[in-house]
Design a protein around this motif. Structure first.
Motif, PDB file in Angstrom:
ATOM      1  N   GLU A   1      -2.043  -4.832  -4.569  1.00  0.00           N
ATOM      2  CA  GLU A   1      -2.279  -5.296  -5.871  1.00  0.00           C
ATOM      3  C   GLU A   1      -3.758  -3.960  -6.078  1.00  0.00           C
ATOM      4  O   GLU A   1      -3.767  -3.733  -7.221  1.00  0.00           O
ATOM      5  N   ALA A   2      -4.548  -3.914  -5.206  1.00  0.00           N
ATOM      6  CA  ALA A   2      -5.607  -3.052  -5.360  1.00  0.00           C
ATOM      7  C   ALA A   2      -4.999  -1.524  -5.594  1.00  0.00           C
ATOM      8  O   ALA A   2      -5.402  -0.769  -6.453  1.00  0.00           O
TER       9      ALA A   2
ATOM     10  N   GLN B   1      -3.325  -8.612  -1.209  1.00  0.00           N
ATOM     11  CA  GLN B   1      -4.602  -8.041  -1.990  1.00  0.00           C
ATOM     12  C   GLN B   1      -4.615  -6.360  -1.924  1.00  0.00           C
ATOM     13  O   GLN B   1      -4.942  -5.763  -2.967  1.00  0.00           O
ATOM     14  N   GLU B   2      -4.139  -5.792  -0.649  1.00  0.00           N
ATOM     15  CA  GLU B   2      -4.197  -4.247  -0.714  1.00  0.00           C
ATOM     16  C   GLU B   2      -3.177  -3.629  -1.993  1.00  0.00           C
ATOM     17  O   GLU B   2      -3.385  -2.694  -2.502  1.00  0.00           O
TER      18      GLU B   2
END
Lengths: 177, 196
Positions: free
Chosen positions: A42-43, A39-40
């Motif tokens: 992707e962010a 998620q990190e």
């Protein structure tokens, strides 16, 4: 968590597109196992996309003519050519160093070296200014081979007698190293 | 422009040939301006800073030794001038560029740049708002982080070129870039989360 921190740099390189194949494979494996890092990553990729998506800006049409005019009227000194690219802070540092050197040379002293008695002549070097080659020595200022060798000097020339730093009858001589 | 052409122009510029210097600088003016405008968040001030950077480069062309490329040397001067300007005016947090300012993009003004006949007005307004938010977030970065992220993501410099331009170790460039992105992620969270 500790393992995730170890991947921070690699994830950074992955997002930047600078990771090599082995690094990319390692990051992919980790991201498959770690939803938080996935998620990190992707962010961060999304952030990169937002910054890259900013439109390039262009100056007003008046900039180039104004610049051309100023370039043609600009006077360039030797100082500019040597130091022009330096920042004010760098210039201040350079000026400070130069000032210190000037003061030190002006005083005739850059460093003090207690070289001790030179050979068996009884002479003692009390101050040395390597930049100028001027050495203050206690009287007498012999120019024997032993003295010069002991001081690592050669070709001494007696310049003058004078009191120096409160030491009486000190002679100043110029030597070449 | 090939490195040989650059070297020839640099040599002529050193000898006082202003036209050679102009030819040397020409390909970089727009990009330097764009970078400085994003650095200080002010299109008008960026014009002054661009002039200042180029005039300084002209004065100092004699000290350009070719160790760095001309482009990275110019970005070094530009970055120093931008950081000095931010310091001097006591606004390390640069004021944010208003979308009402007459900013011009390479294909037209910012407003025109986001105008697209295929997109409806609401979409355009959202795109404009997003651009503003991103610029705002960039303006909240420290100048050190801001310079690195802009040079990498907007100007397309490599790690090595940024290290050369900013006189930083390569590892510092990478860590600043990572820190800048992490900070931007926090500042732009609604937009980043929305994308997820």
């Amino acid at each position: 968590m500790r393992r995730c921190r170890e991947y921070e740099t690699l994830i950074g390189a992955w997002v930047d597109g600078t990771a090599d194949e082995a690094q990319q494979a390692a990051v992919r494996r980790h991201l498959d196992e770690c939803p938080a890092c996935a998620q990190e990553a992707e962010a961060l990729e999304r952030v990169r996309g937002l910054v890259r998506g900013l439109p390039a800006l262009r100056p007003s049409p008046a900039l180039k003519p104004a610049l051309a005019s100023r370039l043609r009227s600009q006077r360039i000194t030797w100082f500019d050519r040597v130091f022009g690219a330096l920042q004010p802070s760098e210039l201040r540092l350079a000026a400070g160093v130069a000032l210190l050197l000037i003061v030190a040379i002006g005083a005739g002293v850059v460093t003090l070296q207690g070289l001790g008695p030179a050979a068996d002549t009884g002479a003692e070097v009390v101050a040395v200014a390597p930049a100028t080659g001027v050495h203050a020595v206690s009287s007498p200022a012999p120019e024997t081979d032993e003295y010069l060798q002991a001081c690592g000097l050669a070709h001494g020339t007696l310049d003058q007698d004078q009191a120096y730093w409160g030491v009486e009858s000190v002679q100043l001589a110029t030597y070449a190293r | 422009m090939s490195s040989n052409q650059v070297a020839t122009l640099v040599q002529r510029a050193r000898a006082g040939d202003v036209a050679a210097f102009e030819a040397l600088i020409e390909p970089h003016i727009g990009r330097l301006y764009s970078y400085l405008a994003r650095m200080v968040g002010d299109p008008f001030e960026a014009e002054d800073l661009t002039q200042e950077a180029i005039l300084r480069a002209h004065r100092a062309i004699g000290s350009f030794r070719g160790g760095a490329t001309f482009q990275t040397w110019l970005y070094r001067i530009g970055t120093n001038i931008a950081v000095d300007a931010l310091r001097r005016r006591g606004r390390l947090k640069a004021r944010v560029t208003s979308l009402d300012d007459p900013l011009q993009a390479e294909e037209g003004s910012v407003a025109r740049e986001v105008r697209d006949p295929q997109r409806d007005p609401q979409e355009l307004a959202e795109a404009a708002e997003l651009t503003g938010r991103v610029q705002q977030a960039i303006a909240q970065l420290t100048p050190k982080l801001r310079a690195v992220v802009l040079l990498f993501d907007m100007q397309g410099l490599s790690y090595e070129e940024i290290a050369e331009a900013l006189r930083l170790p390569l590892g510092t460039v990478k860590s600043r870039l990572f820190n800048a992105r992490s900070r931007l992620k926090e500042l732009l969270e609604p937009y980043v989360v929305e994308a997820n």
